[in-house]
Scaffold this motif. Structure first.
Motif, PDB file in Angstrom:
ATOM      1  N   TYR A  86      44.631  44.386 -16.216  1.00 27.74           N
ATOM      2  CA  TYR A  86      43.953  44.748 -17.450  1.00 27.74           C
ATOM      3  C   TYR A  86      42.665  43.983 -17.672  1.00 27.74           C
ATOM      4  CZ  TYR A  86      47.066  48.300 -18.885  1.00 27.74           C
ATOM      5  OH  TYR A  86      47.744  49.479 -18.938  1.00 27.74           O
ATOM      6  N   GLY A  87      42.399  42.992 -16.857  1.00 29.75           N
ATOM      7  CA  GLY A  87      41.080  42.361 -16.883  1.00 29.75           C
ATOM      8  C   GLY A  87      40.002  43.314 -16.399  1.00 29.75           C
ATOM      9  N   TRP A  98      37.514  46.410 -18.722  1.00 32.10           N
ATOM     10  CA  TRP A  98      36.100  46.448 -19.089  1.00 32.10           C
ATOM     11  C   TRP A  98      35.282  47.111 -17.991  1.00 32.10           C
ATOM     12  CZ3 TRP A  98      35.238  46.063 -23.903  1.00 32.10           C
ATOM     13  CH2 TRP A  98      36.045  45.263 -24.706  1.00 32.10           C
ATOM     14  N   ALA A  99      35.715  46.995 -16.747  1.00 30.55           N
ATOM     15  CA  ALA A  99      35.034  47.689 -15.653  1.00 30.55           C
ATOM     16  C   ALA A  99      35.172  49.195 -15.824  1.00 30.55           C
ATOM     17  CB  ALA A  99      35.595  47.244 -14.313  1.00 30.55           C
ATOM     18  N   MET A 100      36.316  49.620 -16.345  1.00 25.28           N
ATOM     19  CA  MET A 100      36.499  51.051 -16.586  1.00 25.28           C
ATOM     20  C   MET A 100      35.554  51.533 -17.683  1.00 25.28           C
ATOM     21  SD  MET A 100      39.995  53.055 -16.878  1.00 25.28           S
ATOM     22  CE  MET A 100      40.080  54.349 -18.048  1.00 25.28           C
ATOM     23  N   CYS A 101      35.300  50.702 -18.674  1.00 22.16           N
ATOM     24  CA  CYS A 101      34.313  51.043 -19.706  1.00 22.16           C
ATOM     25  C   CYS A 101      32.934  51.218 -19.077  1.00 22.16           C
ATOM     26  CB  CYS A 101      34.269  49.976 -20.792  1.00 22.16           C
ATOM     27  SG  CYS A 101      35.747  49.873 -21.795  1.00 22.16           S
ATOM     28  N   ALA A 102      32.569  50.308 -18.186  1.00 21.48           N
ATOM     29  CA  ALA A 102      31.284  50.403 -17.500  1.00 21.48           C
ATOM     30  C   ALA A 102      31.224  51.652 -16.627  1.00 21.48           C
ATOM     31  CB  ALA A 102      31.041  49.149 -16.663  1.00 21.48           C
ATOM     32  N   CYS A 142      42.706  50.099 -23.063  1.00 28.35           N
ATOM     33  CA  CYS A 142      43.311  49.142 -22.129  1.00 28.35           C
ATOM     34  C   CYS A 142      42.882  47.723 -22.473  1.00 28.35           C
ATOM     35  CB  CYS A 142      42.903  49.465 -20.694  1.00 28.35           C
ATOM     36  SG  CYS A 142      43.603  50.985 -20.044  1.00 28.35           S
ATOM     37  N   ALA A 143      41.606  47.537 -22.803  1.00 24.82           N
ATOM     38  CA  ALA A 143      41.113  46.203 -23.162  1.00 24.82           C
ATOM     39  C   ALA A 143      41.771  45.719 -24.447  1.00 24.82           C
ATOM     40  CB  ALA A 143      39.600  46.223 -23.315  1.00 24.82           C
ATOM     41  N   GLY A 144      41.951  46.624 -25.399  1.00 26.65           N
ATOM     42  CA  GLY A 144      42.629  46.250 -26.641  1.00 26.65           C
ATOM     43  C   GLY A 144      44.068  45.858 -26.397  1.00 26.65           C
TER      44      GLY A 144
END
Length: 145
Positions: A88-89, A92-96, A134-136
């Motif tokens: 899950y770290g 944020w890459a998935m957001c990018a 996922c980040a949340g």
């Protein structure tokens, strides 16, 4: 015969810390099950979208791009399912990746039509939103000091 009707406070139990840790492990990671499936399906659709929307001949570079990005999103989903505490770290890459999918038709493609643009904007928007979810989830599961 032992008196089993006593219902005292469990904090005095000698194994209370172990029982709490086991309970946390049992419940941990299953709060993300609603996100893993949609992320995997999004990756699958992203990889197949050039053939679904029939732009394989007009945008060959974007076909390869969407195939690779779809596979990457699908692999992230599998990682989220297999080892959520480690993966899950990368949310944020998935957001990018979602932001990149929105701008990719103009960067990677050549004169994209409206269908290609709308397809990538929807995929990118969903990837961004699911990445935020996922980040949340990862932020909720992080140990508080």
């Amino acid at each position: 015969m032992a008196n089993v009707s006593h219902r005292g406070d469990i904090t005095s139990h000698p194994d209370v810390s172990e029982m709490r840790a086991r309970y946390a492990r049992m419940l941990g990671g299953r709060d993300v099950a609603l996100v893993d499936g949609p992320v995997f399906l999004l990756g699958l659709y992203c990889a197949a979208s050039p053939w679904i929307l029939h732009y394989t001949t007009s945008q060959p570079a974007l076909v390869t791009h969407n195939l690779i990005m779809g596979i990457a999103i699908g692999l992230l989903a599998l990682g989220f399912t297999r080892a959520p505490e480690r993966m899950y770290g990368l949310s944020w890459a998935m957001c990018a990746m979602g932001v990149w999918m929105v701008i990719a038709p103009w960067v990677v493609g050549t004169s994209p039509d409206a269908g290609v643009i709308i397809n990538n904007v929807i995929i990118g928007g969903l990837a961004f939103i699911l990445g935020l979810m996922c980040a949340g989830t990862a932020a909720k599961r992080a140990p508080q000091p």
